[in-house]
Design a protein around this motif. Structure first.
Motif, short mmCIF file in Angstrom:
data_model
loop_
_atom_site.label_atom_id
_atom_site.label_comp_id
_atom_site.label_asym_id
_atom_site.label_seq_id
_atom_site.Cartn_x
_atom_site.Cartn_y
_atom_site.Cartn_z
N GLY A 98 -21.56 -107.80 69.87
CA GLY A 98 -22.81 -108.34 69.46
C GLY A 98 -23.04 -108.44 67.90
N LEU A 99 -22.30 -107.50 67.37
CA LEU A 99 -22.23 -107.63 65.94
C LEU A 99 -21.56 -108.75 65.48
N LEU A 100 -20.20 -108.99 66.02
CA LEU A 100 -19.44 -109.99 65.66
C LEU A 100 -20.12 -111.30 66.09
N ALA A 101 -20.96 -111.43 66.97
CA ALA A 101 -21.46 -112.70 67.67
C ALA A 101 -22.79 -112.98 66.60
N GLU A 102 -23.21 -111.95 66.08
CA GLU A 102 -24.31 -112.17 65.03
C GLU A 102 -23.59 -112.98 63.70
N LEU A 103 -22.55 -112.59 63.41
CA LEU A 103 -21.85 -113.09 62.26
C LEU A 103 -21.32 -114.35 62.52
N LEU A 104 -20.95 -114.64 63.69
CA LEU A 104 -20.37 -116.00 64.14
C LEU A 104 -21.67 -116.97 64.20
N ILE A 105 -22.64 -116.49 64.66
CA ILE A 105 -23.93 -117.23 64.94
C ILE A 105 -24.47 -117.61 63.42
N ARG A 106 -24.42 -116.73 62.60
CA ARG A 106 -24.82 -117.22 61.17
C ARG A 106 -23.94 -118.12 60.56
N THR A 107 -22.58 -118.27 60.84
CA THR A 107 -21.69 -119.27 60.32
C THR A 107 -21.84 -120.56 61.16
N TYR A 108 -22.18 -120.51 62.21
CA TYR A 108 -22.53 -121.53 63.05
C TYR A 108 -23.79 -122.36 62.27
N HIS A 109 -24.71 -121.73 62.17
CA HIS A 109 -25.96 -122.42 61.70
C HIS A 109 -25.91 -122.76 60.24
N GLU A 110 -25.43 -121.95 59.51
CA GLU A 110 -25.28 -122.08 58.20
C GLU A 110 -24.21 -123.42 57.71
N SER A 111 -22.97 -123.46 58.54
CA SER A 111 -21.97 -124.29 58.06
C SER A 111 -22.48 -125.79 58.42
N GLN A 112 -23.34 -125.69 59.42
CA GLN A 112 -23.89 -127.11 59.81
C GLN A 112 -25.26 -127.66 59.17
N GLY A 113 -25.62 -126.49 58.30
CA GLY A 113 -27.17 -126.77 57.88
C GLY A 113 -28.20 -126.83 58.80
N ARG A 114 -27.97 -126.06 59.95
CA ARG A 114 -28.76 -126.19 60.98
C ARG A 114 -29.87 -124.95 60.83
N PRO A 115 -30.97 -125.30 60.60
CA PRO A 115 -32.08 -124.17 60.55
C PRO A 115 -32.21 -123.76 62.00
N ILE A 116 -32.95 -122.59 62.05
CA ILE A 116 -33.21 -122.00 63.39
C ILE A 116 -34.47 -122.55 64.14
N TYR A 117 -35.20 -123.43 63.28
CA TYR A 117 -36.30 -123.89 63.92
C TYR A 117 -36.29 -125.62 63.62
N ARG A 118 -37.26 -126.15 64.23
CA ARG A 118 -37.34 -127.67 64.19
C ARG A 118 -38.59 -128.13 63.96
N ILE A 119 -38.74 -129.01 62.87
CA ILE A 119 -40.12 -129.44 62.43
C ILE A 119 -40.52 -130.59 63.16
N ARG A 120 -41.85 -130.82 63.93
CA ARG A 120 -42.07 -132.00 64.53
C ARG A 120 -42.62 -133.12 63.51
N GLU A 121 -43.65 -132.43 62.81
CA GLU A 121 -44.07 -133.30 61.47
C GLU A 121 -44.72 -132.02 60.60
N ILE A 122 -44.90 -132.93 59.27
CA ILE A 122 -45.67 -132.14 58.14
C ILE A 122 -46.62 -133.10 57.82
N VAL A 123 -48.11 -132.46 57.77
CA VAL A 123 -49.07 -133.42 57.32
C VAL A 123 -49.87 -133.12 56.18
#
Ligand code: UDP
Ligand code: MG
Length: 320
Positions: free
Chosen positions: A288-313
């Motif tokens: 689980g700890l290793l997976a946490e590390l991997l998931i951080r690399t996954y999100h950060e290397s792709q510039g993928r935030p953990i959320y998606r914005i639909r719109e900003i008003v």
């Protein structure tokens, strides 16, 4: 030339007899609608002359672009190539074998513009072999619905309409194109379905048989995994690890107490179980700890935030 409104992405693998009819069919539906469109035919390593015909058609017509892949990569990769090249605000995919009906496109687009991010075709009266295609597909659709939580009748239908932003957010692997609605759902998209026409194959033959079912099931496991663990893997592995370690510890304590009363515990299978549980638990925990590390690399290397914005008003982000 201003960018087109609609991009029609069609994967083509050995469909030479269908091409003329297909492209004419799409053009005849879309031209009267008066919206700027482009047709992107992705040639997925055809060997039957589709490539040459596409090349020729693309030079003759200005509404057609042919993207020729170096070899046969499979339908998902062909679609991904089309997505990358598409310039329209709305992207529509359909099969290149005339089984989907281009006449359904305007309805799909209208539905999308009612406020959805993805409209999926539903082949209500599907024209394929009952035993080898319809039955596995029924089972697969039911399973996919259960696992992903997206309720659609027909995931396998290529005829779908997407908003551009949605497609830009997603990466495709394996046979994952049928899971696009599920992936989109994970990304927070608004999804709906619409019954569409379906015709029996007129020319050539299907590129798939029963073997696909197994690959679909494996992909389904991947999706189920991603859905649960993509942001918090430790929550899954950690809990399992804790439960195992704790159970092992309790069994161990029991054995120690027995030992203290003078009993022999060396021959007891329970001792093995205690050792096994503790080792397994610690490993799950570390995993689980290793997976946490991997998931951080996954999100950060792709510039993928953990959320998606639909719109900003409102505010300073508005452009005047
Ligand atoms: N296709 C592709 N690459 C492949 C296999 C299929 O681009 O390796 C295309 C094929 O030309 C067709 C679509 O994907 O346009 C769907 O294929 P098919 O009709 O064989 O599948 P079925 O309708 O039987 O599910
Ligand atoms: Mg087909």
């Amino acid at each position: 030339m201003s960018p087109p409104d609609l991009s029609i992405v069609v994967p083509i693998y050995n469909e030479v007899e269908s091409l003329n009819l297909l492209i004419d069919g799409i053009a005849q539906t879309l031209r009267p609608a008066g919206r700027a469109y482009e047709i992107l035919c992705v040639d997925d390593g055809s060997q039957d002359g589709s490539t040459e015909l596409l090349r020729q058609l693309a030079q003759e017509r200005d509404d057609l672009r042919a993207i020729v892949l170096r070899r046969n990569y499979g339908q998902t990769a062909a679609l991904a190539a089309g997505f990358h090249q598409a310039r329209g605000q709305v992207i529509i995919t359909l099969d290149g074998d005339l089984q989907n009906d281009p006449a359904d496109i305007p309805r799909l687009v209208a539905r999308l513009e009612e406020g959805y991010d993805l409209v999926s075709g539903w082949r209500k009266a599907r024209q394929d072999a009952a035993l080898t295609r319809l039955l596995p597909s029924r089972i697969a659709n039911w399973l996919i619905g259960r696992v992903t939580g997206v309720k659609l009748h027909d995931y396998g239908c290529t005829l779908k309409a997407y908003r551009r932003e949605l497609v830009a957010d997603m990466n495709l692997y394996g046979e994952l194109h049928r899971f696009l609605p599920a992936l989109a759902f994970i990304e927070g998209a608004r999804i709906t379905e619409l019954p569409v026409h379906h015709h029996a194959r007129q020319f050539g033959q299907s590129k798939y048989g029963l073997g696909r079912t197994f690959r679909v099931i494996l992909d389904l496991l991947t999706i189920a995994f991603m859905k649960t663990f993509l942001t918090r893997p430790m929550h899954g592995f950690g809990v399992a690890g804790l439960v195992c370690t704790l159970a092992g510890f309790l069994v161990g304590v029991y054995l120690v107490l027995l030992k203290l009363t003078g009993a022999s515990i060396g021959q007891r299978p329970l001792l093995l179980l205690a050792v096994l549980l503790v080792i397994l638990g610690v490993q799950l925990f570390c995993f689980g700890l290793l997976a946490e590390l991997l998931i951080r690399t996954y999100h950060e290397s792709q510039g993928r935030p953990i959320y998606r914005i639909r719109e900003i008003v409102g505010g300073s982000t508005a452009q005047g």
